[in-house]
Design a protein around this motif. Sequence first.
Motif, mmCIF file in Angstrom:
data_model
loop_
_atom_site.group_PDB
_atom_site.id
_atom_site.type_symbol
_atom_site.label_atom_id
_atom_site.label_comp_id
_atom_site.label_asym_id
_atom_site.label_seq_id
_atom_site.Cartn_x
_atom_site.Cartn_y
_atom_site.Cartn_z
ATOM 1 N N TRP A 1 -4.322 3.821 -1.392
ATOM 2 C CA TRP A 1 -3.723 4.520 -0.264
ATOM 3 C C TRP A 1 -3.123 5.812 -0.815
ATOM 4 O O TRP A 1 -2.191 5.780 -1.624
ATOM 5 C CB TRP A 1 -2.676 3.633 0.406
ATOM 6 C CG TRP A 1 -2.117 4.191 1.671
ATOM 7 C CD1 TRP A 1 -2.802 4.747 2.706
ATOM 8 C CD2 TRP A 1 -0.737 4.233 2.043
ATOM 9 N NE1 TRP A 1 -1.946 5.132 3.705
ATOM 10 C CE2 TRP A 1 -0.671 4.830 3.320
ATOM 11 C CE3 TRP A 1 0.437 3.822 1.424
ATOM 12 C CZ2 TRP A 1 0.530 5.035 3.987
ATOM 13 C CZ3 TRP A 1 1.637 4.021 2.096
ATOM 14 C CH2 TRP A 1 1.678 4.622 3.365
ATOM 15 N N LEU A 2 -3.687 6.953 -0.434
ATOM 16 C CA LEU A 2 -3.281 8.228 -1.018
ATOM 17 C C LEU A 2 -1.789 8.540 -0.903
ATOM 18 O O LEU A 2 -1.204 9.034 -1.864
ATOM 19 C CB LEU A 2 -4.112 9.376 -0.444
ATOM 20 C CG LEU A 2 -5.512 9.500 -1.028
ATOM 21 C CD1 LEU A 2 -6.256 10.663 -0.394
ATOM 22 C CD2 LEU A 2 -5.468 9.660 -2.533
ATOM 23 N N PRO A 3 -1.139 8.275 0.236
ATOM 24 C CA PRO A 3 0.306 8.540 0.267
ATOM 25 C C PRO A 3 1.071 7.743 -0.804
ATOM 26 O O PRO A 3 2.032 8.243 -1.383
ATOM 27 C CB PRO A 3 0.712 8.123 1.679
ATOM 28 C CG PRO A 3 -0.530 8.359 2.493
ATOM 29 C CD PRO A 3 -1.652 7.937 1.579
ATOM 30 N N GLN A 4 0.639 6.524 -1.082
ATOM 31 C CA GLN A 4 1.292 5.726 -2.117
ATOM 32 C C GLN A 4 1.053 6.327 -3.499
ATOM 33 O O GLN A 4 1.971 6.441 -4.307
ATOM 34 C CB GLN A 4 0.790 4.287 -2.089
ATOM 35 C CG GLN A 4 1.411 3.439 -3.193
ATOM 36 C CD GLN A 4 0.746 2.080 -3.336
ATOM 37 O OE1 GLN A 4 -0.279 1.807 -2.733
ATOM 38 N NE2 GLN A 4 1.348 1.230 -4.143
ATOM 39 N N LEU A 5 -0.196 6.728 -3.774
ATOM 40 C CA LEU A 5 -0.510 7.328 -5.069
ATOM 41 C C LEU A 5 0.313 8.598 -5.284
ATOM 42 O O LEU A 5 0.865 8.821 -6.360
ATOM 43 C CB LEU A 5 -2.006 7.639 -5.155
ATOM 44 C CG LEU A 5 -2.518 8.160 -6.497
ATOM 45 C CD1 LEU A 5 -2.365 7.098 -7.585
ATOM 46 C CD2 LEU A 5 -3.973 8.588 -6.369
ATOM 47 N N ALA A 6 0.425 9.411 -4.239
ATOM 48 C CA ALA A 6 1.226 10.633 -4.322
ATOM 49 C C ALA A 6 2.705 10.313 -4.541
ATOM 50 O O ALA A 6 3.366 10.936 -5.375
ATOM 51 C CB ALA A 6 1.050 11.465 -3.058
#
Length: 130
Positions: free
Chosen positions: A25-30
């Motif tokens: 999940w990109l928001p989590q990675l960011a």
Amino acid sequence: MTDPSPYMPWRPLGDGPTYEREQIWLPQLAAQAISSGNPLIDGKTFIDCRIEGPAVLLPVDGCDFDACDMGYAGGDLRNLLLRPVGPQKVIGAIAFRNCTFRRCVFVAVGFTGSPAFTDNFLTVLGGKAS
């Protein structure tokens, strides 16, 4: 009965540098990168991953997309792209530098970058650059 946790129940993704067959999940990675003091995702390799938004991905420099499914475009590849209005920065996008994506599937992810990037994106995927 206990109160529900106010925090997302996501497991930590780890620091990589390689992620293989992961659901990301990109928001989590960011958020994980930012909490570690990194303003962008740098030097990572993603192989056979499902990369999910909602998010806008900004390849800053040295990113390679190889045999990826860039996501549902609704019949027009330009629907996956957002062109920045300002000449210097894009606020709110998740920036990547020196990252490789191999055979990844993108879901609910838009892409942004310089006119050269967006034109190349369309040309490589068979769309029409403007």
